[in-house]
Write a protein that holds these residues in place. Structure first.
Motif, PDB file in Angstrom:
ATOM      1  N   ILE A  64       0.835  -1.211   0.000  1.00 22.36           N
ATOM      2  CA  ILE A  64       0.000   0.000   0.000  1.00 22.36           C
ATOM      3  C   ILE A  64       0.869   1.260   0.000  1.00 22.36           C
ATOM      4  N   LYS A  65       1.927   1.259   0.784  1.00 24.22           N
ATOM      5  CA  LYS A  65       2.793   2.435   0.868  1.00 24.22           C
ATOM      6  C   LYS A  65       3.627   2.658  -0.387  1.00 24.22           C
ATOM      7  N   MET A  66       3.990   1.568  -1.064  1.00 28.88           N
ATOM      8  CA  MET A  66       4.954   1.702  -2.142  1.00 28.88           C
ATOM      9  C   MET A  66       4.386   1.549  -3.550  1.00 28.88           C
ATOM     10  N   HIS A  67       3.161   1.082  -3.699  1.00 26.54           N
ATOM     11  CA  HIS A  67       2.679   0.742  -5.040  1.00 26.54           C
ATOM     12  C   HIS A  67       2.576   1.933  -5.990  1.00 26.54           C
ATOM     13  N   LYS A  68       2.556   3.148  -5.466  1.00 34.24           N
ATOM     14  CA  LYS A  68       2.470   4.330  -6.325  1.00 34.24           C
ATOM     15  C   LYS A  68       3.837   4.809  -6.801  1.00 34.24           C
ATOM     16  N   LEU A  69       4.875   4.273  -6.230  1.00 36.56           N
ATOM     17  CA  LEU A  69       6.220   4.677  -6.621  1.00 36.56           C
ATOM     18  C   LEU A  69       6.608   4.018  -7.939  1.00 36.56           C
ATOM     19  N   ILE A  70       7.217   4.770  -8.803  1.00 36.23           N
ATOM     20  CA  ILE A  70       7.555   4.271 -10.137  1.00 36.23           C
ATOM     21  C   ILE A  70       8.541   3.108 -10.121  1.00 36.23           C
ATOM     22  N   PRO A  71       9.612   3.149  -9.311  1.00 36.21           N
ATOM     23  CA  PRO A  71      10.576   2.039  -9.387  1.00 36.21           C
ATOM     24  C   PRO A  71      10.161   0.783  -8.612  1.00 36.21           C
ATOM     25  N   TYR A  72       8.932   0.768  -8.066  1.00 32.90           N
ATOM     26  CA  TYR A  72       8.490  -0.362  -7.238  1.00 32.90           C
ATOM     27  C   TYR A  72       7.535  -1.254  -8.024  1.00 32.90           C
ATOM     28  N   VAL A  73       7.668  -2.568  -7.778  1.00 35.89           N
ATOM     29  CA  VAL A  73       6.741  -3.542  -8.347  1.00 35.89           C
ATOM     30  C   VAL A  73       6.687  -4.746  -7.397  1.00 35.89           C
ATOM     31  N   LYS A  74       5.562  -5.437  -7.407  1.00 34.02           N
ATOM     32  CA  LYS A  74       5.448  -6.653  -6.613  1.00 34.02           C
ATOM     33  C   LYS A  74       5.091  -7.804  -7.545  1.00 34.02           C
ATOM     34  N   ARG A  75       5.882  -8.866  -7.465  1.00 38.46           N
ATOM     35  CA  ARG A  75       5.628 -10.072  -8.262  1.00 38.46           C
ATOM     36  C   ARG A  75       5.519 -11.246  -7.308  1.00 38.46           C
ATOM     37  N   LYS A  76       4.355 -11.851  -7.268  1.00 34.83           N
ATOM     38  CA  LYS A  76       4.039 -12.937  -6.347  1.00 34.83           C
ATOM     39  C   LYS A  76       4.326 -12.488  -4.923  1.00 34.83           C
ATOM     40  N   ASN A  77       5.286 -13.071  -4.240  1.00 31.04           N
ATOM     41  CA  ASN A  77       5.586 -12.701  -2.854  1.00 31.04           C
ATOM     42  C   ASN A  77       6.818 -11.819  -2.720  1.00 31.04           C
ATOM     43  N   THR A  78       7.317 -11.301  -3.825  1.00 31.56           N
ATOM     44  CA  THR A  78       8.550 -10.521  -3.797  1.00 31.56           C
ATOM     45  C   THR A  78       8.283  -9.061  -4.152  1.00 31.56           C
ATOM     46  N   HIS A  79       8.733  -8.185  -3.259  1.00 29.77           N
ATOM     47  CA  HIS A  79       8.672  -6.746  -3.501  1.00 29.77           C
ATOM     48  C   HIS A  79       9.994  -6.353  -4.159  1.00 29.77           C
ATOM     49  N   ILE A  80       9.922  -5.553  -5.218  1.00 26.61           N
ATOM     50  CA  ILE A  80      11.127  -5.208  -5.979  1.00 26.61           C
ATOM     51  C   ILE A  80      11.216  -3.699  -6.170  1.00 26.61           C
ATOM     52  N   ILE A  81      12.391  -3.163  -5.888  1.00 25.18           N
ATOM     53  CA  ILE A  81      12.690  -1.773  -6.230  1.00 25.18           C
ATOM     54  C   ILE A  81      13.790  -1.813  -7.275  1.00 25.18           C
ATOM     55  N   ASN A  82      13.520  -1.187  -8.410  1.00 25.45           N
ATOM     56  CA  ASN A  82      14.510  -1.081  -9.470  1.00 25.45           C
ATOM     57  C   ASN A  82      14.604   0.395  -9.849  1.00 25.45           C
ATOM     58  N   ASN A  83      15.404   1.120  -9.094  1.00 29.61           N
ATOM     59  CA  ASN A  83      15.519   2.557  -9.257  1.00 29.61           C
ATOM     60  C   ASN A  83      16.832   2.884  -9.962  1.00 29.61           C
ATOM     61  N   LEU A  84      16.746   3.194 -11.241  1.00 34.19           N
ATOM     62  CA  LEU A  84      17.941   3.480 -12.030  1.00 34.19           C
ATOM     63  C   LEU A  84      18.614   4.774 -11.612  1.00 34.19           C
ATOM     64  N   TYR A  85      17.850   5.722 -11.100  1.00 34.23           N
ATOM     65  CA  TYR A  85      18.427   7.009 -10.699  1.00 34.23           C
ATOM     66  C   TYR A  85      19.305   6.883  -9.460  1.00 34.23           C
ATOM     67  N   LYS A  86      18.948   5.967  -8.574  1.00 34.42           N
ATOM     68  CA  LYS A  86      19.745   5.745  -7.373  1.00 34.42           C
ATOM     69  C   LYS A  86      20.678   4.544  -7.527  1.00 34.42           C
ATOM     70  N   ASP A  87      20.655   3.939  -8.691  1.00 33.28           N
ATOM     71  CA  ASP A  87      21.455   2.739  -8.951  1.00 33.28           C
ATOM     72  C   ASP A  87      21.137   1.663  -7.908  1.00 33.28           C
ATOM     73  N   GLU A  88      19.841   1.411  -7.740  1.00 37.06           N
ATOM     74  CA  GLU A  88      19.387   0.469  -6.717  1.00 37.06           C
ATOM     75  C   GLU A  88      18.525  -0.634  -7.319  1.00 37.06           C
ATOM     76  N   VAL A  89      18.857  -1.853  -6.948  1.00 38.68           N
ATOM     77  CA  VAL A  89      18.010  -3.006  -7.226  1.00 38.68           C
ATOM     78  C   VAL A  89      17.908  -3.783  -5.915  1.00 38.68           C
ATOM     79  N   SER A  90      16.689  -3.844  -5.366  1.00 38.27           N
ATOM     80  CA  SER A  90      16.444  -4.535  -4.101  1.00 38.27           C
ATOM     81  C   SER A  90      15.246  -5.450  -4.245  1.00 38.27           C
ATOM     82  N   ARG A  91      15.365  -6.667  -3.712  1.00 33.54           N
ATOM     83  CA  ARG A  91      14.259  -7.624  -3.715  1.00 33.54           C
ATOM     84  C   ARG A  91      14.003  -8.076  -2.283  1.00 33.54           C
ATOM     85  N   LEU A  92      12.763  -7.931  -1.832  1.00 31.66           N
ATOM     86  CA  LEU A  92      12.415  -8.239  -0.459  1.00 31.66           C
ATOM     87  C   LEU A  92      11.314  -9.291  -0.425  1.00 31.66           C
TER      88      LEU A  92
END
Length: 145
Positions: A64-92
């Motif tokens: 709910i908090k992150m779904h409006k953010l552009i670099p965020y996506v959720k696939r099945k049970n994994t939350h993913i941030i892929n932010n090219l501007y911050k050079d960040e790729v995180s999977r939770l």
């Protein structure tokens, strides 16, 4: 790539290990690397240290908090941030006893969000032997900025 395991530590152990985090890390590391024949011992020790996580609550609130953010996506049970501007790729991934966070950099944008859930989170990377209380880590980050 760093793989962090995040545990919700019981309060009595936080006060015991707050100034000696390496001992807490070593206990969790020994449990992580236990032989399969000693699983029952490891599970009992783990249950004494760790509070279970409300997986559904954390999962839902994080989405709910992150779904409006552009670099965020959720696939099945994994939350993913892929932010090219911050050079960040995180999977939770949230489990009932721990949170698993995969990073390709040193910091994750997930840290402040999951810290809102509990101030008792202990973060471990067993491969690189990195460990810290998330609350303390974020406090240090704020003072550096």
């Amino acid at each position: 790539m760093k793989i962090y395991f995040i545990f919700n530590i019981k309060k009595e152990f936080i006060s015991l290990y707050k100034d000696n985090q390496r001992v807490l890390y070593n206990i969790l590391r020994q449990i992580y690397y236990l032989d399969k024949t000693e699983v029952e011992y490891g599970y009992n020790l783990f249950k004494q240290l760790i509070l279970p996580l409300d997986k559904d609550y954390i999962d839902r609130n994080l989405y709910i908090k992150m779904h409006k953010l552009i670099p965020y996506v959720k696939r099945k049970n994994t939350h993913i941030i892929n932010n090219l501007y911050k050079d960040e790729v995180s999977r939770l991934t949230i489990k009932k006893s721990y949170i698993r966070l995969e990073l390709e950099q040193d910091f994750s944008s997930f840290f402040p969000y999951i810290n809102e859930y509990s101030s008792q989170l202990f973060v471990c990377d067993f491969h690189y032997q990195d460990f810290f209380f998330l609350n303390d880590y974020l406090s240090c980050e704020k003072t550096l900025v």
